[in-house]
Design an enzyme around this catalytic site. Structure first.
Site, short mmCIF file in Angstrom:
data_model
loop_
_atom_site.label_atom_id
_atom_site.label_comp_id
_atom_site.label_asym_id
_atom_site.label_seq_id
_atom_site.Cartn_x
_atom_site.Cartn_y
_atom_site.Cartn_z
N GLY A 29 16.03 1.43 -49.17
CA GLY A 29 16.84 1.17 -50.35
C GLY A 29 18.09 0.36 -50.03
O GLY A 29 18.07 -0.56 -49.22
N VAL A 30 19.18 0.73 -50.68
CA VAL A 30 20.43 -0.02 -50.51
C VAL A 30 20.97 0.15 -49.08
O VAL A 30 21.57 -0.78 -48.52
CB VAL A 30 21.45 0.37 -51.60
CG1 VAL A 30 21.97 1.78 -51.44
CG2 VAL A 30 22.58 -0.63 -51.67
N ASP A 31 20.72 1.29 -48.49
CA ASP A 31 21.13 1.56 -47.10
C ASP A 31 20.48 0.54 -46.15
O ASP A 31 21.17 -0.10 -45.32
CB ASP A 31 20.70 3.00 -46.75
CG ASP A 31 21.34 3.53 -45.48
OD1 ASP A 31 22.21 2.84 -44.91
OD2 ASP A 31 20.97 4.66 -45.08
N ASN A 85 22.33 8.53 -45.86
CA ASN A 85 21.87 9.91 -45.68
C ASN A 85 22.77 10.57 -44.63
O ASN A 85 23.60 9.90 -44.01
CB ASN A 85 20.39 9.96 -45.29
CG ASN A 85 20.12 9.20 -44.01
OD1 ASN A 85 20.63 9.54 -42.94
ND2 ASN A 85 19.35 8.12 -44.10
N1 AR6 Z 1 22.12 -3.64 -54.01
C1 AR6 Z 1 22.47 -2.74 -54.95
N2 AR6 Z 1 21.73 -1.66 -55.26
C2 AR6 Z 1 20.55 -1.50 -54.60
C3 AR6 Z 1 20.12 -2.41 -53.60
C4 AR6 Z 1 20.95 -3.52 -53.32
N3 AR6 Z 1 20.64 -4.43 -52.39
N4 AR6 Z 1 18.90 -1.98 -53.14
C5 AR6 Z 1 18.61 -0.86 -53.82
N5 AR6 Z 1 19.59 -0.57 -54.71
P1 AR6 Z 1 18.47 4.35 -52.88
P2 AR6 Z 1 19.50 7.14 -52.89
C6 AR6 Z 1 19.71 0.54 -55.69
O1 AR6 Z 1 17.06 4.83 -52.84
O2 AR6 Z 1 18.69 7.47 -54.09
C7 AR6 Z 1 17.97 5.66 -48.18
O3 AR6 Z 1 16.80 5.66 -47.40
C8 AR6 Z 1 18.44 1.22 -56.16
O4 AR6 Z 1 17.82 0.45 -57.18
O5 AR6 Z 1 18.87 3.21 -52.01
O6 AR6 Z 1 20.95 7.53 -52.87
C9 AR6 Z 1 19.11 6.41 -47.51
O7 AR6 Z 1 19.08 6.28 -46.10
C10 AR6 Z 1 19.02 2.52 -56.71
O8 AR6 Z 1 19.46 2.35 -58.05
O9 AR6 Z 1 19.51 5.55 -52.53
C11 AR6 Z 1 18.88 7.82 -47.94
O10 AR6 Z 1 17.93 8.46 -47.11
C12 AR6 Z 1 20.25 2.79 -55.85
O11 AR6 Z 1 20.45 1.58 -55.08
C13 AR6 Z 1 18.31 7.67 -49.33
O12 AR6 Z 1 17.73 6.37 -49.39
C14 AR6 Z 1 20.12 3.96 -54.90
O13 AR6 Z 1 18.80 4.02 -54.40
C15 AR6 Z 1 19.37 7.74 -50.38
O14 AR6 Z 1 18.78 7.76 -51.64
#
Ligand code: AR6
Length: 169
Positions: free
Chosen positions: A33-35, A25
């Site tokens: 999530g991935v972050d 973000n």
């Molecule tokens: N490895 C690969 N992909 C993953 C992993 C992992 N370990 N964990 C989750 N995903 P999101 P956004 C996938 O929500 O929509 C955060 O709080 C997940 O299944 O992580 O870009 C940041 O700080 C999905 O397909 O990111 C921001 O505030 C993809 O990663 C916000 O979320 C992205 O999901 C960003 O939202």
């Protein structure tokens, strides 16, 4: 078909590549999530370095070390929040992929893995996001001989199958 592109299902924090991309973000101070997974796996030094950067606008990208990750570097990019498609979401998502590739290239990164940026809590439609991601990366690779491998690392099965289907573009 581009043999330098690969689609896998798995956890991006486990990948042994030069750089993994983080769906961050604008604060760059971590999240869910991935972050969250990347910060947990990299260890607390990653947050210390991120604090020195001073944030990142949507669509842009910033480089840090990878610390305890198998990857040497993390490229933090900020995907758009989906508001229905009238707020330049598609162009901003394209910018994320393109700017991450440009930054990687500038730092002699040859292997890189992307998560499905914006398709989690930012609610970007998954099919459209996959098309944009694949087109942006393929377009970049057409004019770049140096990259060896670009991996789309899908976490959920739904995204994995969407990418597999979109890849026959
Ligand atoms: N490895 C690969 N992909 C993953 C992993 C992992 N370990 N964990 C989750 N995903 P999101 P956004 C996938 O929500 O929509 C955060 O709080 C997940 O299944 O992580 O870009 C940041 O700080 C999905 O397909 O990111 C921001 O505030 C993809 O990663 C916000 O979320 C992205 O999901 C960003 O939202």
């Amino acid at each position: 078909m581009n043999s330098r592109l690969e689609i896998i299902q798995g956890d991006i924090t486990k990948l042994n590549v030069d750089a993994i991309v983080n769906a961050a973000n604008t604060s760059l101070l971590g999240g869910g999530g991935v972050d969250g997974a990347i910060h947990r796996a990299a260890g607390p030094e990653l947050l210390v370095e991120c604090k020195t950067i001073g944030g990142c606008p949507t669509g842009e990208a910033r480089l840090t070390e990878g610390y305890n990750l198998p990857a040497n570097f993390v490229i933090h990019t900020v995907g758009p929040i989906w508001y229905g498609g009238k707020n330049k979401e598609e162009a901003l998502l394209r910018d994320c992929y393109r700017n991450s590739m440009v930054l990687a290239d500038e730092n002699d990164i040859r292997t890189i893995a992307f998560p499905n940026i914006s398709t989690g809590v930012y609610h970007f439609p998954k099919e459209l996001a996959a098309e944009i991601a694949i087109r942006a990366v393929q377009g970049f690779l057409e004019n770049n001989e140096k990259f060896k491998k670009v991996i789309f690392c899908c976490f959920d099965e739904e995204n994995y199958f969407i990418y597999k289907d979109s890849y026959v573009l």
